[in-house]
Design an enzyme around this catalytic site. Structure first.
Site, short mmCIF file in Angstrom:
data_model
loop_
_atom_site.label_atom_id
_atom_site.label_comp_id
_atom_site.label_asym_id
_atom_site.label_seq_id
_atom_site.Cartn_x
_atom_site.Cartn_y
_atom_site.Cartn_z
N ASP A 75 -107.78 -53.38 -22.58
CA ASP A 75 -106.68 -53.39 -21.64
C ASP A 75 -105.42 -53.70 -22.45
OD1 ASP A 75 -104.77 -53.83 -19.72
OD2 ASP A 75 -105.90 -55.36 -18.61
N LYS A 110 -94.93 -51.62 -17.47
CA LYS A 110 -94.41 -52.65 -18.38
C LYS A 110 -93.66 -52.01 -19.55
CE LYS A 110 -98.19 -55.63 -16.92
NZ LYS A 110 -97.43 -56.55 -16.07
N TRP A 150 -106.30 -61.85 -17.01
CA TRP A 150 -106.65 -60.45 -16.78
C TRP A 150 -107.98 -60.10 -17.42
CZ3 TRP A 150 -104.50 -58.69 -12.80
CH2 TRP A 150 -103.21 -59.07 -12.44
#
Length: 360
Positions: free
Chosen positions: A171, A195, A100
Site C-alpha cells: 500500500d 494524496k 492502515w
C-alpha cells in the site's frame, strides 16, 4: 493565501488545476467536457493509455507490468488482494507499522489464513521493525507492507530492506511517486490517488503480469485483476475525470524533473518542519522516532490538548488548513505531499517557531 496540509483529498498542483479549468468546457475541440464524454471514445482511451505509459516510464517499468485504474480506494484493495492471491491452504504474511497496515491485515484475516510477520504496535507505531524479523516464510503467498503510515507519520526508507523472494505487495497510497524507489522489487503496488496522484475517486494499481496470471479465476468477474488488465481498465465505466487528472499530474511530475526532483523537494519541505520540532526544546514532540520519520506526514504533539486546539485555531487564522491529527489519535499532522509548495512548508515552520516563543 491558503496553505493546504490536508491528508487527502490533498493539494493539487496549481498548474494542473489551471489546465483542467481551461479544458473543462471543451476538451481539445470535441465540443464536450471530459465529464460528459464516453469512456469508449478515442479521446478518453488515449488519456487512459497515456496515463499507464507515463506511470510506467516514471517508475522505469516495462511490459512485464500493467497499470490498472480501479475504484473503491485502498480499502477495497485490502480485500481484493487476499481474494485474488491467497489460495485455499495458503498463508499470506503482513508487516504492520501503523493503522492502515493494521486495517489491511484485519481485512485479509476475513478472507483466509494470515500471519503477522512483524508489528510495531507495542511501541505505539513509532518506528519500524527489526529487519531480521521481516523475512517471510518462503512458502507465503505474498508479503504485504504499507510504505508510509499517514496517521502515525512512519515511513519505510526508499531503498527498503530485502524481504525475501515471495511476491511483495505494498500500500503506497501516501508516498507513491514522492521519491525514486526500486519498483521492480514489487509484485503489486497500489495507491489511492487523492494524496500524490490526483483527486479522490480512482485507485492506481501497478501489477506484475505473472501475478495476474496466477490469481484466482473463480471470483466474480468485477473482483479480478485479470478483468481490468484484459480490458485496459475499461471493463465497466471507469472514474473518467479522476483518471484524466492523474494523467495531468503525471505530466506535471515529469515536467518538474521526475521522481528525483520530487524527492529533493519533499525532503526540503520535511526538513523545515522537523527542524522546528527539534529546536523547540520539547514544546513540540514528534510521534515517529527520527529514523522512521515520514517525509509525507509530519505528526507531533504539543504540551497539552488545550494548547493543540489553540495551535490549530491560530494556524487556521494564518491560512493553514488540514493540520488536525487523525481523529483516532489526535495531535497535529502536516501532510507534505508532492503538490504542497516549499513556501507552505516554510510558512508552517515559521508559524511553529513563533507559536512556541509565545506559549512556551
Amino acid at each position: 493565501m491558503i496553505h493546504n496540509f490536508n491528508p487527502g483529498p490533498a493539494a493539487l498542483p496549481p498548474e494542473v488545476i489551471a489546465r483542467v479549468q481551461a479544458e473543462l468546457p471543451d476538451y481539445r475541440g470535441t465540443g464536450m467536457s471530459i465529464l460528459e464524454m464516453s469512456h469508449r471514445s478515442k479521446e478518453y482511451e488515449a488519456i487512459n493509455a497515456a496515463a499507464e505509459a507515463q506511470l510506467k516510464a516514471l517508475l522505469g517499468l516495462g511490459d512485464e507490468y500493467r497499470v490498472l485504474f480501479m475504484q473503491g480506494g485502498a480499502s477495497m484493495q485490502f480485500a481484493l488482494i487476499p481474494l485474488n492471491f491467497l489460495p485455499a491452504g495458503g498463508v499470506a504474511e503482513y508487516i504492520v507499522t501503523g493503522s492502515w497496515g493494521e486495517k489491511a491485515y484485519e481485512e485479509a484475516q476475513r478472507v483466509g489464513s494470515v500471519h503477522l510477520r512483524a508489528s510495531t504496535a507495542a511501541d505505539g507505531y513509532r518506528g519500524l521493525p527489526n529487519v531480521e524479523d521481516c523475512t517471510p516464510d518462503a512458502n507465503a503467498a505474498y508479503l504485504h507492507i504499507t510504505t508510509n503510515e499517514t496517521i502515525q507519520g512512519v515511513q519505510w526508507p526508499a531503498e527498503l530492506p530485502l524481504f525475501g523472494d515471495v511476491p511483495l505487495i505494498a500500500d503506497m497510497s501516501s508516498d507513491f511517486l514522492s521519491r525514486p524507489f526500486p519498483a521492480t522489487r514489487f509484485a503489486l503496488m497500489y495507491a489511492g490517488a487523492q494524496k500524490n496522484l490526483g483527486p479522490a475517486g480512482v485507485t492506481v494499481v501497478v501489477i506484475r503480469q505473472d501475478l495476474i496470471e496466477r490469481s484466482r479465476k473463480d471470483l466474480p468477474v468485477i473482483m479480478r485483476y485479470a478483468t481490468f488488465a484484459k480490458n485496459n481498465s475499461l471493463y465497466n465505466t471507469p472514474p473518467v475525470f479522476a483518471v484524466y487528472m492523474v494523467h495531468l499530474v503525471l505530466e506535471w511530475i515529469k515536467d518538474q524533473g521526475g521522481l528525483a526532483a520530487m524527492a529533493e523537494r519533499n525532503a526540503r519541505k520535511a526538513a523545515l518542519v522537523y527542524a522546528a520540532i527539534d529546536a523547540s526544546e520539547g514544546f513540540y514532540s514528534g510521534h515517529a522516532v527520527p529514523s522512521a520519520r515520514s517525509l509525507m506526514n509530519v505528526t507531533f504533539r504539543l504540551l497539552s490538548p488545550d494548547l493543540e486546539k489553540q495551535f490549530l485555531a491560530e494556524a487556521k487564522e494564518a491560512g493553514m488548513v488540514g493540520l488536525a491529527g487523525h481523529r483516532s489519535v489526535g495531535g497535529i499532522r502536516a501532510s507534505l505531499y508532492n503538490a504542497v509548495s516549499p513556501e507552505s512548508a516554510a510558512a508552517l515552520a515559521h508559524f511553529m517557531q513563533d507559536f512556541a516563543k509565545r506559549y512556551g
